[in-house]
Write a protein that holds these residues in place. Structure first.
Motif, PDB file in Angstrom:
ATOM      1  N   PHE A 157       6.830  61.553  54.387  1.00 23.01           N
ATOM      2  CA  PHE A 157       5.740  62.466  54.055  1.00 23.01           C
ATOM      3  C   PHE A 157       5.178  63.019  55.352  1.00 23.01           C
ATOM      4  N   LEU A 158       5.313  64.321  55.561  1.00 24.37           N
ATOM      5  CA  LEU A 158       4.838  64.963  56.786  1.00 24.37           C
ATOM      6  C   LEU A 158       3.467  65.575  56.528  1.00 24.37           C
ATOM      7  N   ALA A 162       1.242  66.416  61.377  1.00 24.59           N
ATOM      8  CA  ALA A 162       2.614  66.252  61.861  1.00 24.59           C
ATOM      9  C   ALA A 162       3.355  67.584  61.893  1.00 24.59           C
ATOM     10  N   LEU A 163       3.093  68.424  60.896  1.00 26.59           N
ATOM     11  CA  LEU A 163       3.782  69.707  60.824  1.00 26.59           C
ATOM     12  C   LEU A 163       3.404  70.630  61.984  1.00 26.59           C
ATOM     13  N   LYS A 164       2.205  70.441  62.528  1.00 27.19           N
ATOM     14  CA  LYS A 164       1.739  71.281  63.631  1.00 27.19           C
ATOM     15  C   LYS A 164       2.123  70.719  64.994  1.00 27.19           C
ATOM     16  N   SER A 165       2.691  69.529  64.995  1.00 25.55           N
ATOM     17  CA  SER A 165       3.029  68.883  66.272  1.00 25.55           C
ATOM     18  C   SER A 165       4.243  69.532  66.914  1.00 25.55           C
ATOM     19  N   LEU A 184      12.457  64.729  52.932  1.00 27.23           N
ATOM     20  CA  LEU A 184      11.153  65.090  53.465  1.00 27.23           C
ATOM     21  C   LEU A 184      10.244  65.588  52.344  1.00 27.23           C
ATOM     22  N   VAL A 185       8.975  65.203  52.441  1.00 24.89           N
ATOM     23  CA  VAL A 185       7.940  65.750  51.560  1.00 24.89           C
ATOM     24  C   VAL A 185       6.893  66.370  52.464  1.00 24.89           C
ATOM     25  N   VAL A 186       6.578  67.633  52.213  1.00 25.29           N
ATOM     26  CA  VAL A 186       5.710  68.391  53.103  1.00 25.29           C
ATOM     27  C   VAL A 186       4.318  68.507  52.501  1.00 25.29           C
ATOM     28  N   VAL A 279       3.633  60.082  57.731  1.00 22.37           N
ATOM     29  CA  VAL A 279       3.558  60.490  59.131  1.00 22.37           C
ATOM     30  C   VAL A 279       2.263  61.265  59.374  1.00 22.37           C
ATOM     31  N   GLY A 280       1.392  60.660  60.187  1.00 15.38           N
ATOM     32  CA  GLY A 280       0.139  61.323  60.549  1.00 15.38           C
ATOM     33  C   GLY A 280      -0.945  61.227  59.511  1.00 15.38           C
TER      34      GLY A 280
END
Length: 300
Positions: A157-158, A162-165, A184-186, A279-280
């Motif tokens: 799970f992002l 995390a997506l902006k990293s 992946l799960v956004v 994640v995050g």
């Protein structure tokens, strides 16, 4: 009217038609699928490969695929080619008869096939084709539970953080190199949907859009919305990104919530996930599945 002799040398579709009952079944076929294989009982066939041609016709039970236009409602062609490759990968065999039998039995373990026609031909052992052909039906089956060799995935799970990293690309590089089956799960930062059906659809479509945005940023990420495609991706090393709207809207037991974390817990059970990495963001626990909160930099 076909004679026994003409039927013996006809294609598999003709034989299937000739053997059909009063109500002919729907048929799915793969023809002339050629693979290089080491097989054979003779010493000259050991240590070398030869071309085998596979033709398979599967008669299937009634299904709603033509009406729903949904790949999950039909027997996929991939099921046939995967059955062939699974048996080829299992062990070296001496006889085409053994290989044909195992392919037929593997296919009959799936719920839809009722009868299977398998033809295998050696293309390199003489001036013509040398082959075997078998027909098998469900009468020899002890049950319908088959071998599901889809690997148990890790769900990642992002979060929006995390997506902006800047390290996300490096993380995807690592996933690709590790080859661990991953979906992946956004995080889409979805609004809380009201009880209305349109609002729920809008929220889920926004989640699909988030999956496609990740694909636009990194072409290795493939948005996937059906179980058939997800299973194929897990078996073939594809980095799938869950586009949830179709599975959630089609399911009878999906959460009413459009909170993507809630949907991820439900999804983990659907795909028999072995672990969820959050994640995050804080972890959300689910019985029977390992759940862990991590920062992206800790994974690099």
């Amino acid at each position: 009217m076909m004679t026994d002799a003409s039927l013996a040398f006809s294609d598999l579709e003709a034989r299937a038609r000739a053997m059909a009952g009063d109500v002919p079944a729907d048929r799915i076929s793969v023809r002339d699928h050629v693979v290089d294989v080491e097989i054979g009982a003779f010493q000259a066939e050991r240590g070398v490969t030869q071309r085998l041609s596979f033709s398979v016709v599967v008669e299937v039970s009634d299904h709603g695929g033509a009406q729903t236009d949904d790949v999950d409602d039909i027997l996929s062609y991939d099921t046939i080619t995967e059955a062939i490759m699974a048996e080829l990968d299992a062990e070296r065999l001496n006889l085409l008869e053994t290989l044909a039998e195992r392919i037929a039995q593997r296919l009959l373990h799936a719920p839809q096939p009722q009868r299977v026609f398998v033809r295998i031909e050696k293309l390199d052992r003489g001036p013509g084709k040398l082959g075997v052909e078998i027909v098998r039906d469900r009468s020899g089956q002890s049950g319908t539970a088959g071998t599901d060799d889809t690997p148990a995935p890790i769900l990642t799970f992002l979060s929006s953080t995390a997506l902006k990293s800047h390290g996300l690309g490096t993380f995807l590089d690592q996933l690709e190199q590790d080859g661990v089956p991953t979906i992946l799960v956004v995080d889409a930062d979805l609004p809380t949907a009201t009880d209305s059906w349109p609002a729920r659809n809008i929220a889920l479509l926004q989640a699909d859009q988030a999956a496609w945005r990740l694909a636009a940023d990194d072409a290795r990420s493939v948005p996937v919305g059906t179980r058939t495609e997800l299973d194929w991706g897990l078996k073939n090393g594809q980095l799938s990104v869950w586009a949830p709207s179709k599975m959630v809207l089609d399911a009878v037991d999906a959460p009413v919530s459009t909170d993507l974390a809630d949907l991820t817990l439900w999804f983990a059970q659907q795909v028999d996930a072995c672990q969820i990495l959050w994640v995050g963001c804080p972890a959300r626990d689910i019985p029977g599945i390992s759940s862990q909160s991590v920062m992206l930099e800790d994974l690099l």
